[in-house]
Scaffold this active site. Structure first.
Site, mmCIF file in Angstrom:
data_model
loop_
_atom_site.group_PDB
_atom_site.id
_atom_site.type_symbol
_atom_site.label_atom_id
_atom_site.label_comp_id
_atom_site.label_asym_id
_atom_site.label_seq_id
_atom_site.Cartn_x
_atom_site.Cartn_y
_atom_site.Cartn_z
ATOM 1 N N GLY A 247 0.838 -1.204 0.000
ATOM 2 C CA GLY A 247 0.000 0.000 0.000
ATOM 3 C C GLY A 247 0.866 1.245 0.000
ATOM 4 O O GLY A 247 2.050 1.183 -0.337
ATOM 5 N N ASN A 248 0.276 2.372 0.357
ATOM 6 C CA ASN A 248 1.052 3.617 0.437
ATOM 7 C C ASN A 248 0.449 4.503 1.518
ATOM 8 O O ASN A 248 -0.534 4.146 2.160
ATOM 9 C CB ASN A 248 1.101 4.326 -0.922
ATOM 10 C CG ASN A 248 -0.285 4.681 -1.410
ATOM 11 O OD1 ASN A 248 -0.965 5.516 -0.814
ATOM 12 N ND2 ASN A 248 -0.724 4.035 -2.486
ATOM 13 N N ARG A 249 1.050 5.680 1.692
ATOM 14 C CA ARG A 249 0.712 6.525 2.845
ATOM 15 C C ARG A 249 -0.463 7.468 2.621
ATOM 16 O O ARG A 249 -0.714 8.341 3.443
ATOM 17 C CB ARG A 249 1.928 7.390 3.212
ATOM 18 C CG ARG A 249 3.133 6.609 3.631
ATOM 19 C CD ARG A 249 4.286 7.570 3.886
ATOM 20 N NE ARG A 249 5.562 6.888 3.921
ATOM 21 C CZ ARG A 249 6.035 6.235 4.973
ATOM 22 N NH1 ARG A 249 5.321 6.186 6.070
ATOM 23 N NH2 ARG A 249 7.206 5.632 4.917
ATOM 24 N N ALA B 36 -4.082 7.507 -4.683
ATOM 25 C CA ALA B 36 -2.733 6.993 -4.924
ATOM 26 C C ALA B 36 -2.892 5.494 -5.181
ATOM 27 O O ALA B 36 -2.890 4.675 -4.250
ATOM 28 C CB ALA B 36 -1.847 7.256 -3.713
#
Ligand code: PMT
Length: 404
Positions: free
Chosen positions: A211-213, A278
């Site tokens: 995943g990402n932030r 994102a």
């Protein structure tokens, strides 16, 4: 002058300066222009004009204290803040200006302004030396950068006997500024807006993912602002801790493939697409339904490319949709935004530099609006202010497309 719908509510804040008497004329002007007007006064303002004057002019109760007993309303400052479509503080003293610039909330008016999501217009009025003080000008810069609309004072003879800037702006100019904000409120009425937000989670097994932030704050602010301005909003969001924005249709998804399915379906009818999510560019080629034991975890994970949702929507666009992408970069955000503008057939790409402390998860960001005509750099702003500025651009593009 265009007449607005009767239920558009303007909250007029009156503070303690001699210009308070002109607030009576402002209230009359706004009422004549078709607004419903409510008045909040600071304690100091009541020494210049009696609340009864405003009560008579508006035929609404006039609020003066956080502690007054409002029947049936234990949190008056919140209900006033929510009721307002536009807030205007006129006159706004140097003291109240300073409090608003620094988020202080120690009376009904400042608490209400801090709590409102509505646009806020300030019409400062004060002595010329107070106006010219660096600290006052600094406070004004802070307020402007935070999206407050400032109607600058006029110049001339002041009540204190001095001559210079500081006189409350003309009532008609203040009313025009309020009307401009109010008409912006519904400038997306009838537009169907799709927003993607948040990260995507690409599962490795039952508990682990790539995943990402992204927190979703940017996309959620855009969705909420668009809904406030009358749009019919569908928000397709990856996993976030945020609550559904008021007045939007929210589709919660997890992976890029799920986001693609939901976004493509909603994009068919959309007039505007804003891709703030994102989206993970890759996903694990294999997914275990069970949690993998430590010893069974692969040392390398084979990846597959995810489809590019924005590029697919861009490729299908016959020119009728306004398409906005984002570019999160650690290099040159403008150059990359330009490249993505062409590659994904967008009308505008919001470039942001995520190499520093801004971007993912923060409340503020520094962005560039990149179109084929050029790049506009914005100062560091809250994500809500960025949403407002972006929607101003989108509303203008829609008007152009519709020839209105
Ligand atoms: O959510 P926040 O915490 O508020 O953080 C905001 C943000 C940093 C996530 C936001 O400002 C932002 O930059 N969003 C886009 C992040 C991103 O994925 O950028 P990108 O350069 O990788 O993608 C370019 C564009 O293509 C984006 O509009 C993205 O939504 C879209 N895309 C990308 C890959 C993919 N497979 N499908 C897509 O649709």
């Amino acid at each position: 002058m265009q007449r607005l719908k009767a239920q558009t509510t303007v909250l007029v804040g009156v503070t303690g300066g001699i210009g308070a008497y002109k607030a009576c004329e402002l209230v009359r002007t706004l009422t004549r222009r078709g607004f419903r007007v409510k008045v909040v006064m600071t304690e100091a303002a009541t020494r210049f004009v009696a609340p009864l004057t405003f009560r008579t002019l508006t035929r609404e109760p006039v609020a003066t204290s956080l502690w007054a007993d409002e029947p049936g309303d234990p949190v008056h400052h919140i209900s006033l803040a929510q009721e307002a479509d536009v807030v205007v503080v006129a006159p706004c003293t140097a003291n109240v200006l300073a409090k608003l610039a620094h988020g202080r909330a120690d009376d009904l008016l400042t608490t209400t302004v801090l709590a409102t999501e509505a646009p806020v217009v300030l019409a400062p009025a004060m002595n010329v030396h107070m106006w010219r003080k660096t600290i006052t000008q600094h406070n004004l810069d802070l307020l402007r950068a935070r999206g407050f609309v400032i109607v600058e004072p006029g110049s001339g003879e002041l009540a204190c006997g001095e001559v210079g800037e500081g006189r409350l702006a003309e009532v008609a100019d203040i009313a025009d500024a309020v009307e401009a904000e109010a008409s912006r409120v519904q400038d997306l009425a009838g537009a169907r807006v799709l927003v993607t937000a948040g990260p995507t989670y690409e599962p490795i097994d039952a508990v682990r993912f790539i995943g990402n932030r992204s927190s979703g704050k940017t996309g959620f602010a855009i969705a909420e602002e668009a809904a406030r301005r009358g749009a019919d909003v569908t928000l397709v969001s990856g996993p976030t801790a945020l609550l559904d924005p008021f007045g939007t249709r929210v589709v919660r998804v997890e992976s890029a493939l799920q986001m693609r399915e939901a976004a493509l379906a909603a994009s068919v009818e959309a007039d505007v697409v804003v891709a703030a999510a994102a989206v993970s560019d890759v996903r694990p080629a294999e997914r275990s339904e069970a949690k993998l034991k430590k010893d069974d975890l692969p040392v390398a994970i084979a990846l597959e490319r995810n489809p590019d949702i924005l590029a697919e929507i861009g490729a299908m666009n016959d020119g009728s949709k306004v398409i906005v992408g984002f570019a999160a970069e650690t290099g040159d955000p403008v150059a990359e935004a330009r490249r993505k503008l062409e590659a994904k057939r967008c009308d505008l790409v919001v470039g942001n530099d995520v190499s520093g402390h801004l971007g993912f998860g923060t409340d503020a960001n520094r962005v560039w609006f990149v179109t084929r005509e050029g790049a506009e750099e914005l100062p560091v702003l809250s994500k809500r202010e960025i949403a407002r500025a972006l929607l101003d651009r989108i509303a203008a593009m829609l008007r152009e497309r519709r020839g209105t």
